[in-house]
Write a protein that holds these residues in place. Structure first.
Motif, PDB file in Angstrom:
ATOM      1  N   MET A 128       3.009 -62.166   1.216  1.00  0.00           N
ATOM      2  CA  MET A 128       3.217 -63.351   0.394  1.00  0.00           C
ATOM      3  C   MET A 128       3.714 -62.924  -0.976  1.00  0.00           C
ATOM      4  N   THR A 129       4.664 -63.610  -1.530  1.00  0.00           N
ATOM      5  CA  THR A 129       5.191 -63.331  -2.862  1.00  0.00           C
ATOM      6  C   THR A 129       5.019 -64.564  -3.729  1.00  0.00           C
ATOM      7  N   ASP A 130       5.082 -64.359  -5.036  1.00  0.00           N
ATOM      8  CA  ASP A 130       4.950 -65.510  -5.908  1.00  0.00           C
ATOM      9  C   ASP A 130       6.253 -66.290  -5.947  1.00  0.00           C
ATOM     10  N   ALA A 131       6.210 -67.465  -6.556  1.00  0.00           N
ATOM     11  CA  ALA A 131       7.357 -68.365  -6.537  1.00  0.00           C
ATOM     12  C   ALA A 131       8.559 -67.765  -7.229  1.00  0.00           C
ATOM     13  N   SER A 132       8.343 -66.925  -8.188  1.00  0.00           N
ATOM     14  CA  SER A 132       9.464 -66.350  -8.930  1.00  0.00           C
ATOM     15  C   SER A 132      10.104 -65.177  -8.219  1.00  0.00           C
ATOM     16  N   GLY A 133       9.465 -64.685  -7.133  1.00  0.00           N
ATOM     17  CA  GLY A 133       9.995 -63.533  -6.414  1.00  0.00           C
ATOM     18  C   GLY A 133       9.827 -62.233  -7.159  1.00  0.00           C
ATOM     19  N   ALA A 134       8.929 -62.173  -8.131  1.00  0.00           N
ATOM     20  CA  ALA A 134       8.709 -60.963  -8.917  1.00  0.00           C
ATOM     21  C   ALA A 134       8.172 -59.856  -8.034  1.00  0.00           C
ATOM     22  N   GLN A 135       8.717 -58.651  -8.212  1.00  0.00           N
ATOM     23  CA  GLN A 135       8.279 -57.489  -7.455  1.00  0.00           C
ATOM     24  C   GLN A 135       8.309 -56.258  -8.356  1.00  0.00           C
ATOM     25  N   PRO A 136       7.483 -55.266  -8.049  1.00  0.00           N
ATOM     26  CA  PRO A 136       7.543 -54.022  -8.823  1.00  0.00           C
ATOM     27  C   PRO A 136       8.791 -53.225  -8.467  1.00  0.00           C
ATOM     28  N   HIS A 137       9.328 -52.549  -9.460  1.00  0.00           N
ATOM     29  CA  HIS A 137      10.476 -51.663  -9.249  1.00  0.00           C
ATOM     30  C   HIS A 137      10.177 -50.337  -9.930  1.00  0.00           C
ATOM     31  N   ILE A 138      10.190 -49.257  -9.154  1.00  0.00           N
ATOM     32  CA  ILE A 138       9.828 -47.932  -9.663  1.00  0.00           C
ATOM     33  C   ILE A 138      10.974 -46.970  -9.422  1.00  0.00           C
ATOM     34  N   ASP A 139      11.474 -46.356 -10.479  1.00  0.00           N
ATOM     35  CA  ASP A 139      12.543 -45.372 -10.355  1.00  0.00           C
ATOM     36  C   ASP A 139      11.955 -44.014  -9.962  1.00  0.00           C
ATOM     37  N   ARG A 140      12.470 -43.447  -8.905  1.00  0.00           N
ATOM     38  CA  ARG A 140      11.916 -42.201  -8.372  1.00  0.00           C
ATOM     39  C   ARG A 140      12.104 -41.019  -9.330  1.00  0.00           C
ATOM     40  N   LEU A 141      13.249 -40.920  -9.963  1.00  0.00           N
ATOM     41  CA  LEU A 141      13.495 -39.794 -10.861  1.00  0.00           C
ATOM     42  C   LEU A 141      12.563 -39.822 -12.067  1.00  0.00           C
ATOM     43  N   THR A 142      12.214 -41.014 -12.511  1.00  0.00           N
ATOM     44  CA  THR A 142      11.267 -41.121 -13.622  1.00  0.00           C
ATOM     45  C   THR A 142       9.887 -40.645 -13.196  1.00  0.00           C
ATOM     46  N   ILE A 143       9.482 -40.957 -11.958  1.00  0.00           N
ATOM     47  CA  ILE A 143       8.199 -40.469 -11.442  1.00  0.00           C
ATOM     48  C   ILE A 143       8.226 -38.951 -11.324  1.00  0.00           C
ATOM     49  N   VAL A 144       9.349 -38.397 -10.894  1.00  0.00           N
ATOM     50  CA  VAL A 144       9.484 -36.932 -10.837  1.00  0.00           C
ATOM     51  C   VAL A 144       9.314 -36.335 -12.231  1.00  0.00           C
ATOM     52  N   GLY A 145       9.959 -36.943 -13.212  1.00  0.00           N
ATOM     53  CA  GLY A 145       9.835 -36.460 -14.582  1.00  0.00           C
ATOM     54  C   GLY A 145       8.409 -36.528 -15.091  1.00  0.00           C
ATOM     55  N   LEU A 146       7.699 -37.614 -14.761  1.00  0.00           N
ATOM     56  CA  LEU A 146       6.308 -37.742 -15.178  1.00  0.00           C
ATOM     57  C   LEU A 146       5.437 -36.666 -14.534  1.00  0.00           C
ATOM     58  N   GLY A 147       5.662 -36.393 -13.257  1.00  0.00           N
ATOM     59  CA  GLY A 147       4.891 -35.352 -12.586  1.00  0.00           C
ATOM     60  C   GLY A 147       5.120 -33.984 -13.199  1.00  0.00           C
ATOM     61  N   LEU A 148       6.384 -33.669 -13.500  1.00  0.00           N
ATOM     62  CA  LEU A 148       6.718 -32.367 -14.087  1.00  0.00           C
ATOM     63  C   LEU A 148       6.217 -32.231 -15.513  1.00  0.00           C
ATOM     64  N   LEU A 149       6.067 -33.350 -16.212  1.00  0.00           N
ATOM     65  CA  LEU A 149       5.566 -33.308 -17.586  1.00  0.00           C
ATOM     66  C   LEU A 149       4.046 -33.285 -17.636  1.00  0.00           C
ATOM     67  N   LEU A 150       3.393 -34.132 -16.844  1.00  0.00           N
ATOM     68  CA  LEU A 150       1.939 -34.259 -16.940  1.00  0.00           C
ATOM     69  C   LEU A 150       1.206 -33.091 -16.283  1.00  0.00           C
ATOM     70  N   MET A 151       1.794 -32.464 -15.265  1.00  0.00           N
ATOM     71  CA  MET A 151       1.110 -31.331 -14.632  1.00  0.00           C
ATOM     72  C   MET A 151       0.780 -30.231 -15.632  1.00  0.00           C
ATOM     73  N   PRO A 152       1.758 -29.688 -16.387  1.00  0.00           N
ATOM     74  CA  PRO A 152       1.395 -28.640 -17.352  1.00  0.00           C
ATOM     75  C   PRO A 152       0.511 -29.135 -18.484  1.00  0.00           C
ATOM     76  N   LEU A 153       0.697 -30.387 -18.925  1.00  0.00           N
ATOM     77  CA  LEU A 153      -0.132 -30.900 -20.009  1.00  0.00           C
ATOM     78  C   LEU A 153      -1.599 -31.010 -19.584  1.00  0.00           C
ATOM     79  N   MET A 154      -1.853 -31.548 -18.396  1.00  0.00           N
ATOM     80  CA  MET A 154      -3.228 -31.674 -17.927  1.00  0.00           C
ATOM     81  C   MET A 154      -3.838 -30.305 -17.647  1.00  0.00           C
ATOM     82  N   THR A 155      -3.036 -29.386 -17.126  1.00  0.00           N
ATOM     83  CA  THR A 155      -3.551 -28.043 -16.839  1.00  0.00           C
ATOM     84  C   THR A 155      -3.901 -27.305 -18.122  1.00  0.00           C
ATOM     85  N   MET A 156      -3.047 -27.401 -19.138  1.00  0.00           N
ATOM     86  CA  MET A 156      -3.332 -26.721 -20.400  1.00  0.00           C
ATOM     87  C   MET A 156      -4.516 -27.355 -21.118  1.00  0.00           C
ATOM     88  N   ALA A 157      -4.695 -28.660 -20.953  1.00  0.00           N
ATOM     89  CA  ALA A 157      -5.872 -29.301 -21.542  1.00  0.00           C
ATOM     90  C   ALA A 157      -7.143 -28.700 -20.955  1.00  0.00           C
TER      91      ALA A 157
END
Length: 269
Positions: free
Chosen positions: A1-30
């Protein structure tokens, strides 16, 4: 079921890749530097070797050694709580996703150390021998207690992560792709980047398996369940993570620098 406006999430894969590559070393160094290394210095110890996934500290006694062992998990827990408080307050989609990753993954790490040391008997909370917080009396009972605490905490965190993600992207079959991209792609990137960074370490395969592998493949495994937690019924929400090339470049640079500098281990003694 969707809402009347048809709103849906949109996630860019390359941005998620960038977040993973950035947060992994930051969390590990913390964990390693902000936790173990800082506690080593604060208790009067000397850091002999500093690697991507371990700190070799010459502690001035058993009490200081135990403090150093606990400091990494303590830092994860403290930063996880801070990130959760920020997640509840920030409003931008990218900012909310970053805070969600941080509070969930750092909390996974804190709970995972109880589970890992309880089941395997090694690691920062190892109750036997002279590693971790040992030697403690009745080490088997400590391991059973750690296993129970870690298992229950991790289960509750997975449930909390599912609910928190649903507040951002909604529910229903229309959210399936976004949910799996957010959880599974990020998990895969973090695991691959962590293992790759650990390979140059001079200690050998033990660090790759027991530290980098356990902290990433095992410690973040709750993301797998979260990625599959799509309900057939529900209303998706307009949650948008657009292509962010600077973030991708920053993430690549952060992971490469982390692997190049700390992967082979810095000898400080």
């Amino acid at each position: 079921m969707t809402d009347a406006s048809g709103a849906q999430p949109h996630i860019d894969r390359l941005t998620i890749v960038g977040l993973g590559l950035l947060l992994m070393p930051l969390m590990t160094m913390a964990h390693e530097i902000g936790g173990h290394a800082a506690a080593c210095i604060a208790t009067g110890g000397a850091i002999r070797n500093l690697g991507a996934f371990y700190v070799d500290c010459a502690a001035p006694g058993d009490g200081a050694r135990r403090i150093v062992a606990l400091a990494g998990m303590g830092m994860d827990a403290a930063l996880g709580l801070l990130a959760y408080a920020m997640w509840r307050r920030v409003r931008g989609d990218l900012a909310r996703l970053v805070c969600w990753y941080l509070w969930l993954c750092l909390s996974f790490s804190a709970a995972g150390y109880f589970l890992f040391s309880g089941v395997a008997g090694i690691g920062d909370l190892a109750p036997a021998g002279n590693d971790g917080i040992g030697p403690l009396p009745q080490a088997r009972l400590w391991r059973l207690a750690f296993t129970a605490i870690g298992g229950m905490s991790y289960f509750l965190l997975v449930r909390a992560g599912m609910a928190a993600l649903a507040t951002m992207i909604g529910q229903g079959l229309a959210t399936r792709r976004a949910r799996r991209c957010i959880a599974h792609l990020f998990y895969a990137v973090v695991c691959m980047a962590a293992i790759a960074a650990s390979i140059p370490n001079p200690v050998g395969l033990f660090i790759t398996l027991a530290s980098a592998g356990a902290a990433s493949l095992g410690g973040k495994a709750g993301l797998i369940s979260i990625g599959y937690a799509t309900r057939e019924q529900g209303t998706p929400r307009a949650f948008v993570i657009s292509r962010n090339v600077p973030l991708l470049v920053l993430g690549i640079a952060a992971s490469l620098a982390f692997a190049a500098v700390l992967g082979p281990t810095m000898v400080l003694r």
